[in-house]
Design a protein around this motif. Structure first.
Motif, PDB file in Angstrom:
ATOM      1  N   PHE A 520       0.864  -1.181   0.000  1.00  0.00           N
ATOM      2  CA  PHE A 520       0.000   0.000   0.000  1.00  0.00           C
ATOM      3  C   PHE A 520       0.893   1.221   0.000  1.00  0.00           C
ATOM      4  N   CYS A 521       0.294   2.312  -0.378  1.00  0.00           N
ATOM      5  CA  CYS A 521       1.029   3.577  -0.411  1.00  0.00           C
ATOM      6  C   CYS A 521       0.920   4.227   0.958  1.00  0.00           C
ATOM      7  N   ILE A 522       2.045   4.609   1.507  1.00  0.00           N
ATOM      8  CA  ILE A 522       2.058   5.231   2.826  1.00  0.00           C
ATOM      9  C   ILE A 522       2.593   6.645   2.685  1.00  0.00           C
ATOM     10  N   CYS A 523       2.178   7.469   3.649  1.00  0.00           N
ATOM     11  CA  CYS A 523       2.598   8.862   3.646  1.00  0.00           C
ATOM     12  C   CYS A 523       3.226   9.163   4.986  1.00  0.00           C
ATOM     13  N   THR A 524       4.452   9.593   4.953  1.00  0.00           N
ATOM     14  CA  THR A 524       5.162   9.903   6.198  1.00  0.00           C
ATOM     15  C   THR A 524       5.047  11.375   6.565  1.00  0.00           C
ATOM     16  N   GLY A 525       4.290  12.103   5.808  1.00  0.00           N
ATOM     17  CA  GLY A 525       4.084  13.511   6.067  1.00  0.00           C
ATOM     18  C   GLY A 525       3.505  14.169   4.827  1.00  0.00           C
ATOM     19  N   PRO A 526       3.083  15.407   4.947  1.00  0.00           N
ATOM     20  CA  PRO A 526       2.525  16.101   3.782  1.00  0.00           C
ATOM     21  C   PRO A 526       3.547  16.122   2.637  1.00  0.00           C
ATOM     22  N   GLY A 527       3.147  15.530   1.499  1.00  0.00           N
ATOM     23  CA  GLY A 527       3.995  15.534   0.317  1.00  0.00           C
ATOM     24  C   GLY A 527       5.031  14.439   0.291  1.00  0.00           C
ATOM     25  N   HIS A 528       5.049  13.550   1.263  1.00  0.00           N
ATOM     26  CA  HIS A 528       6.052  12.483   1.318  1.00  0.00           C
ATOM     27  C   HIS A 528       5.331  11.156   1.230  1.00  0.00           C
ATOM     28  N   GLN A 529       5.528  10.429   0.114  1.00  0.00           N
ATOM     29  CA  GLN A 529       4.857   9.155  -0.091  1.00  0.00           C
ATOM     30  C   GLN A 529       5.869   8.096  -0.482  1.00  0.00           C
ATOM     31  N   GLU A 530       5.513   6.864  -0.145  1.00  0.00           N
ATOM     32  CA  GLU A 530       6.303   5.730  -0.592  1.00  0.00           C
ATOM     33  C   GLU A 530       5.442   4.483  -0.453  1.00  0.00           C
ATOM     34  N   THR A 531       5.936   3.411  -1.045  1.00  0.00           N
ATOM     35  CA  THR A 531       5.207   2.141  -0.977  1.00  0.00           C
ATOM     36  C   THR A 531       5.617   1.398   0.273  1.00  0.00           C
TER      37      THR A 531
END
Length: 1827
Positions: A520-531
């Motif tokens: 799944f796609c995760i977001c570690t903060g506004p504008g920061h995404q990774e799988t």
């Protein structure tokens, strides 16, 4: 390869890869979606060329980075059929890091794709191509008012567009039937709702408390259930619901299900729905505002985020926020918020603000969590819902939906239904899914039943899952180990979401291929995404972590035990969140199973020995845990672990180690938990008690306990168990065959459910108690329960008190099968018999019963069984209800009592109750106290019931037939206390009472009758018949009322006792207190009421008056005595006041001669003046009928009188602790001298001193004392003792005086009626000084008569003793001196003999006992010479040595020595030489004793030489010495020529072997021998045969003791034959030999006629031998003592026909005697009239034997002691013995220690009869055998 060639090669490889993947585009789409979860595949143009599409997808994968591309290449090679010539270059080029170029020339840039919309960042949506927008942060800048005003026009439009965007995003994600990233595993299958249960404290208004949400049988019932989640009680503020469920229960699935329902429009109450997972929020390191959380991390609006957020705030009631995994939340938030609501905060702080209403007030919040400590931010009003997983219908429904193929579906359901354990595992939805996946692969290739057998545990389910999903069924070991290492590292670091770099590409491919990983796609903060990647479930990660620990060679096996730990799961936890390693021990235990050994060996690539060693470490750790005492949660966790191992030995170890009482408190328990517990209990042998208190319980979990045979007590105390739980419990309990007690308290059941449970549970075969307290029972249900209790044959008691509801049962004797097998007629008859035989106790307290309820209850009770107790206290019956119950009491057959207390009864109602019960035949007592609100009716058993109480009744009746008794009808006791009754009420009360013909006790205490009422009662009492007691206490009577009541002695024949205490207002009139119930202080168990023995009736019961007032004036005493003159006798008067003046005492004493009927006058606790002893002493002459005067401490006075029929006899005076001094002695003696015969005089504890003693001794000849004078504790000194010694000669009638001046000072003088020939003087602890010795000798010299003097610890040293012996000189007579001083034990024989040389008379006896520190001498006066001794003394005229001088002196003083006794001495060589020289001169020596002493071998030679000259010895005792075999042989020379010997004792000497042949020839010549003791010499059969040959040569033999000699039947038979020739034998002791019955038969044939004592204990006798002996003994006229102890007599006890007239003692200890022989034993004892002691301890005698013994006790007039220790006598038998003991006045003690008698009964028995001894230590000393 150069770079150019590499580039050319990869281009060629690329084209081959594109061609391969074009054949399977669906597989490629799935993989692309796995590695690129944010990519929207539907955005591609449908007209796009397929090859171009494959190239585009590959390019996107390639541009993600090296790790993603490598993992994809491994998936291609692992999952697709790739040719070998292509697989090798693919893995060699792109499968490793060195084949990844910086850029691939495909026309695409390698830069990452532009940012997708954030709706896909959580995997919550799959947005279309038109939804992609650049990043726009919200909430990070202020919102200018001007800008907001400009946008107000599009305010609602923007909000609607955003809400539509939210719904369309959710529809895109959940619309497809294929699993999408972020969806749970098998999400596309039909959803089966788990069991949801409201917590009672937070249940919604429109939902039944404890209701189960979700009905699997209803087609669309789940929607209604899901809607119930949002029907909380909170209508204002935050609406927070917390969904609690253990791992695998489906919490996350339910959260996604809610999203799907909302997307489909079914949750129309919510306009917006947001779903967050705390495991992803934990990755955000920056602080956020709520708009940033909603828009930047979930889905941002197209425009105007501020206006959209404003709309959400204004319509917060339509916003639902779901937070999944609250238990995994990091950054614990403090309950004290310091920042403002709009300030950036951690995610948990935002969650806290939403829950508390500071953020988005009015919104709905739903959180899921595992049970444990929840964050403090949750409001107290938050609704708690428990998720319980699947029950059996849900499991079957899930399986039915999983298998669409009809044959496979039926096969899977058949496997499930046949395997109960598999069903219990499937109660957890996650495990159920894994099981279905395994069955899906196993069913096609397995026979029926085989598939389920391969899935015995959860661990093996996962093993089977990995094996079946792997290519060709064999998982790659390297991939498994690699993936397991990732799992373990994640758990240890708290990581459940992994990035692409955390998992090596081959392991990533392996996990993706088997569906073990999800992306799944995760977001570690506004504008920061990774799988992000994660295991499909946390339990799967725990399984792989356990696999790594067990199979990885890198893990040391010794470290495995550190992971086998148990974590507690209490609701109140100390940790901020649950650990991730909680289930790791369970999987470790599962992998330690033998069945997993091949799998582990395959994964580890090691042999099974290596694997077995690691498994053994885990098993050892589990064994240690199994033996510990654990808390409830840890017990459950260990049960899961042990069950996973499939080791019966380990399960048995844990089962046996569990405590007998196992408690579970305040933590949730599921069906699987109880199933695992039941599995362990199946290996337990002992019963167990299970308590569940405050535990949330799965509704159907009681089914897991079905068939558990070990549970005896089961208790559920919780408000969390509802009706469904109760119904499930009622289905399971009939299978629990050992259940005795069931508690189902505090569960608020419906009335119908409760009645159903009661009807089911009352049929359980062994149930004894059912507790259904605190369940809110209505009145109609209560009456239904009473009917059930009345009609059910097993119910013995129903107790209802406020919230209490308890059934007590005793199972019927007939089983259900027996009742079914009988005919209908027989069945009805047995039921009627059961109804008649059983009794029911009914307690309905504080139930708000009214009159109409009582009428219905009476109708029920009239059709029911016997009633033991009925308690209706605390209700609202009023006068009418109480009257109705009192009237019905006679017909209801109540055996104990009816309690109507606290029912509003008034004085008017008292008359009605009295009238109602006046004719009740069974009423024993009526107690009414209006002040204390007490109304209790007590009933007595019927006469026929008294005589038929099964075994004990038969036993009691057998005794009653032997003892004359009377059984009058039972009496009635009426107690009307504290009812405010006055004199005006008495007439009406007496009319109501007059109808009762059995009234015996009447209690009017605590009322207000006054003197007027007392006078009125004195006139009314004759009309009430014969009473036994009347209580008028606390009625305001004056002191003058005693004169009114005293007159009743002459008008009431039943009146015997009057007790009046003016201070405490105690006034009681009583009749004769005879009878067993009065002596015991109450009715005894199971005896007829009023039964009286004839012995009690034969006694003349005196009348008594007991009066206690503050002052007794002369006038009052005169009036009292004048009144008493009219009373019939005998009469006892007991008076008590604070101080009685001399005038009052004189008045009382002057009236005594006019009271001839007086037998006792007692002044207790009454202070008299110092002159009173003289006044009382004068009473002996003033009042001739006075027998005893006892005055103690001037405070207690007792005068006893003899009746006019008795002749004049002895007088007794006791004046102790009366402060009598020297001045009182002469007047006292003058008054006492006027007595004709003063038997005893006690002046102890006074102040006489030496002067008073001297004065008393001077008056002593004038005092007519005939028995004893006690002067103890009078401060007497040594001077007084010497004065006593000096005075004794002047008192010819004194026979004994004893003076002890120690701490317990005692001085006694004993007299005889005639002049005594000798006197005995004992002086102890007198501390004589040297100057006192001559005075002592002077006093002794004046005696001129035979005197015995004992000096004990009088500080008389060796020198003083020498002086005393030299100064004592009499003209003629014997003087016996005994000295007991510490120095005697240390001085030695030589020094003590030297003392004897100074005696002034001839010493005739010397006895030295060093251990007892005693020296005893007998002197004969005048001193005479022995001619033979003179000659020998002249032969030793050489006085040059001290030795010769001492011998010469001893020859002179001991010339007439007749006895020399040395005991416990150490005879040195010097002493033995002295004896060698002295003994030949002792021509008159008759007795020589040397016992328990030490003599050296040289000394024995000397001693033997000296004794060989003593030819006239008549007694020789050499027993218990330490001579040794050689020394004994030497000593046998002493016996040579001893033809005058009469007594010989050689006990405890080594006479075996060669010694006895030396002894027996010498015995042959001792024809005068009368006593031979050779005990404990181990002579054996050989020695016995030698003695048998000698015994006929001993015609005068009277005593023989051969105990403990190892004689068997062979020697015993010969001995018996020879003993028959000893016609004068009187004492025969052969105990502790294995003689057997043959010897007994031989003894019986030739038993000597003059036999007095027969001892055969521990002789291996049986019934035959004992009977033969008893027949031979029968009628013997001289037998005094018989001991057959410790023989297995059984029914061979002595039985006499003629009896033994002189038998004093019989010992039958430990002879296996039981009740069967009780009657003949008692009859035999009765034929022995001289019996003093009977020993029957350590047998198996019961109450029947006690009854027989009690029957004969009164007829055994000389019996002193009976020992019944360690038998089986119960309270009933003890009462019978007490009755028999009461009639045998000579008996001193009956020992009853260690019999099964309750402690309270013991106390009552000892109060009634102190001669019953229950103590461990014997209070009475035993007489030694043979005495």
């Amino acid at each position: 390869m150069d770079p150019v060639s590499l580039q050319l090669g990869t281009k060629n490889l690329w084209s081959l890869l594109v061609r391969l993947l074009s054949k399977d585009p669906q597989w490629l789409n799935a993989k692309v979606k796995f590695f690129l979860p944010k990519m929207d595949l539907s955005s591609r143009s449908k007209a796009e060329d397929a090859t171009q599409g494959v190239m585009l997808q590959l390019n996107r994968l390639y541009t993600q980075g090296q790790a993603t591309w490598q993992a994809f290449i491994h998936c291609v090679c692992m999952e697709l059929d790739v040719p070998l010539d292509l697989e090798v270059p693919l893995l060699s080029t792109w499968g490793h890091g060195d084949g990844f170029p910086s850029q691939l020339e495909t026309g695409e840039e390698s830069q990452p794709e532009s940012q997708l919309h954030h709706g896909e960042s959580w995997g919550c949506g799959a947005g279309g191509g038109g939804l992609k927008r650049p990043h726009q942060s919200c909430g990070s800048s202020p919102r200018p008012k001007q800008c907001r005003k400009q946008q107000l026009g599009g305010y609602e439009e923007l909000a609607k567009r955003y809400l539509q965007l939210l719904r369309s995003s959710a529809q895109q994600r959940y619309g497809s039937r294929t699993r999408r990233p972020g969806q749970p595993l098998a999400f596309h299958q039909a959803y089966i709702p788990p069991i949801l249960q409201w917590s009672r404290a937070t249940a919604p208004f429109n939902t039944q408390e404890g209701a189960i949400l979700g009905d699997p049988k209803a087609e669309d019932g789940t929607e209604a259930s899901i809607l119930d989640l949002f029907n909380t009680k909170a209508d204002k503020g935050p609406r927070v619901t917390v969904l609690l469920g253990k791992a695998g229960m489906g919490k996350t699935t339910l959260a996604h299900r809610l999203c799907q329902k909302w997307a489909d429009g079914q949750l129309d109450r919510f306009q917006a729905l947001f779903l967050f997972e705390f495991r992803q929020l934990n990755l955000i390191t920056e602080f956020l505002t709520l708009p940033q959380l909603l828009f930047d991390l979930y889905l941002s609006p197209e425009a105007g985020p501020d206006l959209v957020f404003q709309y959400l705030e204004e319509n917060a009631k339509g916003v639902l926020l779901i937070f999944d995994g609250l238990d995994q939340a990091l950054h614990p938030h403090s309950s004290k918020d310091t920042a403002g609501p709009e300030a950036p905060s951690p995610a948990l702080a935002l969650f806290s603000g939403l829950c508390k209403g500071t953020l988005l007030p009015g919104c709905w919040v739903l959180a899921t969590s595992r049970p444990g400590k929840l964050p403090d931010c949750l409001p107290t009003e938050a609704a708690m819902v428990h998720m319980w997983g699947f029950d059996r219908p849900r499991v079957e429904e899930y399986v039915g939906h999983f298998f669409s193929n009809q044959p496979w579906q039926e096969a899977a359901l058949a496997e499930l239904r046949e395997n109960r354990h598999l069903q219990s595992m499937c109660a957890v939805p996650a495990v159920c899914q894994v099981t279905c996946l395994c069955l899906y692969h196993l069913l096609p290739s397995s026979s029926p039943g085989q598939s389920a057998a391969l899935l015995p545990t959860v661990t093996q389910n996962y093993v089977q899952l990995v094996s079946t999903l792997s290519p060709r069924g064999h998982p790659l070991p390297e991939s498994l180990l690699g993936l397991s290492e990732v799992a373990l590292r994640g758990l240890e670091t708290g990581k459940v979401i992994f990035s692409v770099g955390d998992i090596p590409p081959p392991m990533m491919a392996f996990g993706a291929a088997l569906g073990l990983l999800t992306s799944f796609c995760i977001c570690t903060g506004p504008g920061h995404q990774e799988t992000g990647y994660a295991f499909t479930h946390l339990s799967l990660q725990e399984f792989f972590a356990a696999l790594h620990l067990m199979a990885s060679p890198e893990v040391d096996k010794n470290a495995l035990a550190h992971y086998v730990t148990l974590s507690s799961r209490w609701v109140l936890r100390t940790k901020a969140r649950l650990g991730l390693l909680d289930h790791l021990p369970t999987f470790l235990a599962g992998l330690a199973s033998r069945a997993c050994c091949p799998f582990l060996s395959h994964v580890a690539q090691r042999d099974e020995v290596w694997v077995g060693a690691r498994q053994a470490e885990v098993m050892q750790a589990l064994r240690k845990l199994a033996t510990r005492r654990l808390t409830g949660p840890k017990v459950v966790a260990l049960c899961h672990c042990v069950g996973e191992t499939q080791e019966p030995e380990l399960a048995s170890l844990m089962a046996q180690s569990l405590p007998c009482h196992l408690s579970f408190h305040n933590f949730p328990l599921t069906y699987a938990d109880l199933a695992s517990l039941n599995n362990i209990l199946g290996h337990r042998n002992a019963p167990i008690q299970l308590d569940f208190e405050g535990c949330p319980l799965e509704p159907h979990c009681p089914e897991a306990l079905a068939g558990c045979k070990q549970v005896e007590n089961l208790s559920f105390k919780s408000r969390k168990c509802g009706d469904a739980f109760a119904e499930a419990l009622s289905r399971s309990l009939p299978t629990m065959g050992s259940l005795k007690k069931l508690g189902f308290q505090d569960n608020q059941l419906k009335d119908g459910v409760l009645l159903n449970i009661v009807e089911v549970l009352l049929c359980l075969p062994r149930l004894q108690k059912l507790d259904l307290s605190r369940n809110n029972v209505s009145m109609s249900t209560l009456l239904c329960l009473t009917k059930v209790a009345i009609t059910s044959p097993a119910v013995r008691m129903l107790q209802v008190r406020e919230a209490d509801l308890i059934f007590l049962l005793s199972p019927p004797t007939e089983t259900a099968a027996e009742l079914q097998g009988a005919s209908d007629l027989q069945g009805n008859a047995s039921q009627r018999k059961e109804a008649q035989s059983r009794s029911l106790a009914l307690r309905l307290q504080q139930c708000q019963l009214r009159v109409h309820d009582v009428q219905e209850l009476i109708a029920q009770l009239q059709e029911g069984p016997h009633l033991d107790k009925v308690d209706l206290s605390g209700n609202q019956l009023d006068n009418e209800g109480c009257r109705l119950m009192a009237e019905a009491a006679a017909q209801l057959d109540i055996t104990r009592n009816l309690d109507l207390s606290d029912n509003g009864l008034s004085v008017d109602g008292v008359y009605g109750v009295l009238s109602a019960v006046s004719m009740c035949q069974t009423l024993a007592e009526l107690h009414i106290s209006l002040l204390r609100k007490t109304v209790v009716l007590t009933f007595a058993l019927e006469q026929e019931e008294q005589g038929g109480m099964q075994e004990r009744a038969a036993l009691r009746d057998s005794l009653m037939r032997q003892m004359p008794c009377e059984l009058p009808p039972h009496s009635t006791r009426i107690r009307l206390t504290h009812c405010g009754l006055q004199a005006k009420h008495l007439a009406q009360l007496c009319r109501a009472l007059g109808g009762s013909c059995r009234l015996s006790h009447l209690d009017f205490s605590g009322n207000a009758l006054g003197d007027e009422g007392a006078a009125q009662l004195a006139q009314l009492l004759p009309g009430l018949g014969t009473l036994q007691s009347l209580n008028l206490s606390e009625n305001g009577l004056s002191p003058d009322s005693v004169f009114i009541l005293t007159q009743c002695f002459s008008t009431l024949q039943w009146l015997f006792h009057l007790e009046v205490n003016s201070e405490s207002q105690h006034v009681v009139l009583r009749g004769d207190r005879r009878g067993r119930d009065q002596l015991a202080g109450g009715p005894l168990p199971e005896f007829p009421v009023g039964a009286r023995f004839s012995a009690f009736d034969q006694r003349c019961i005196p009348r008594s008056i007991c009066l206690r007032q503050r002052l007794l004036e002369p006038l009052s005493l005169t009036h009292l005595c004048e009144t008493l003159e009219k009373c019939p006798g005998p009469l006892e008067v007991k008076l008590s006041c604070e101080v009685l003046s001399d005038q009052s005492l004189e008045t009382l004493l002057n009236h005594l001669p006019r009271l001839p009927q007086l037998s006792l006058l007692q002044l207790s606790e009454t202070r008299l003046s110092p002159r009173s002893p003289l006044m009382l002493a004068d009473l002996f002459s003033l009042c001739p009928q006075v027998q005893k005067v006892d005055l103690r401490s001037l405070y207690h006075t007792t005068l006893r009188f003899r009746s006019s029929e008795e002749q004049k006899g002895e007088y007794c005076g006791r004046f102790t602790d009366c402060a009598l001094s020297r001045e009182h002695v002469e007047p006292l003696c003058w008054l006492l001298s006027k007595c004709e015969d003063l038997n005893q005089l006690d002046l102890s504890a006074n102040l006489l001193g030496d002067d008073g003693l001297q004065c008393l001794l001077e008056c002593l000849p004038k005092l007519p004392i005939s028995a004893s004078l006690d002067l103890s504790h009078n401060s007497i000194s040594v001077e007084g003792a010497l004065c006593l010694v000096k005075t004794l000669p002047s008192c010819p009638r004194v026979r004994e005086a004893s003076v002890n001046l120690g701490s317990e000072q005692s001085i006694w003088i004993r007299f005889s009626r005639q002049e005594e020939a000798g006197k005995t003087l004992r002086l102890s602890q007198c501390s004589f000084r040297p100057e006192h010795v001559p005075r002592l000798a002077t006093g002794l010299n004046q005696a001129l008569k035979p005197t015995v003097l004992t000096l004990t610890q009088c500080c008389l040293g060796l020198k003083q003793l020498t002086v005393l012996l030299s100064l004592v000189r009499w003209p003629v007579g014997l003087f016996n001196l005994r000295v007991e001083e510490p120095w005697v034990g240390k001085a030695g024989v030589l020094a003590l003999l030297e003392v004897c040389t100074q005696a002034s008379g001839n010493i005739t006896e010397i006895s030295i006992a060093e251990a007892q520190q005693q020296l005893c001498l007998q002197l004969e006066f005048p001193r005479q010479e022995n001619p033979e001794a003179v000659a020998l003394r002249l032969a030793h005229c050489d006085l040059g040595t001290h030795h010769n001088l001492l011998v010469w002196q001893l020859m002179e003083t001991c010339a007439r020595l007749r006895q020399l006794s040395l005991s416990q001495v150490n005879l040195c060589d010097t002493s033995s030489l002295l004896l060698q020289s002295l003994l030949p001169s002792l021509s008159e020596l008759k007795t020589f004793r040397l016992t328990c002493s030490c003599v050296r071998s040289e000394g024995l030679v000397h001693l033997t030489s000296g004794l060989s000259h003593c030819l006239h010895l008549e007694e020789l005792d050499l027993s218990n010495n330490q001579f040794g075999e050689e020394g004994t042989r030497v000593l046998m020379g002493v016996l040579e020529g001893k033809c005058w010997l009469k007594r010989l004792d050689l006990s405890h000497l080594p006479l075996g072997g060669s010694i006895l042949p030396v002894l027996t020839p010498r015995l042959r010549h001792m024809t005068l021998l009368q006593s031979l003791r050779l005990s404990h010499n181990q002579i054996g059969d050989t020695g016995a045969q030698l003695l048998a040959a000698v015994l006929p040569w001993l015609p005068e033999l009277r005593k023989i003791d051969l105990s403990g000699n190892g004689i068997g039947p062979a020697g015993g038979v010969q001995l018996a034959e020879s003993l028959g020739l000893c016609r004068h034998l009187e004492e025969l002791m052969l105990g502790c030999n294995a003689l057997g019955d043959a010897t007994a038969l031989g003894l019986a044939q030739g038993l000597p006629r003059h036999l007095r004592i027969l001892h055969l204990p521990s002789s291996r006798l049986g019934p035959e031998g004992a009977l033969s002996l008893s027949q031979a003994l029968d009628g013997c006229p001289y037998v005094e003592e018989v001991s057959l102890a410790e023989n297995s007599l059984a029914r061979g006890i002595p039985q006499f026909c003629q009896g033994l007239p002189l038998l004093r003692r019989i010992d039958l200890v430990s002879c296996d005697i039981d009740d069967h022989t009780a009657k003949p034993l008692a009859a035999s004892l009765l034929l022995c009239p001289a019996l003093e002691e009977i020993l029957l301890s350590w047998n198996v005698l019961g109450d029947e034997a006690a009854a027989e013994l009690a029957r004969v006790l009164p007829q055994m007039g000389r019996l002193k002691r009976m020992d019944l220790e360690k038998n089986r006598i119960t309270a009933c038998g003890a009462w019978l013995l007490a009755e028999g003991l009461a009639q045998g006045s000579g008996i001193q003690v009956i020992r009853l220690w260690n019999n099964p008698i309750p402690p309270d009964t013991v106390q009552r028995l000892q109060r009634q009869e102190p001669r019953l001894d229950f103590a461990f230590f014997d209070k009475q000393p035993k007489a030694p055998w043979g005495t």
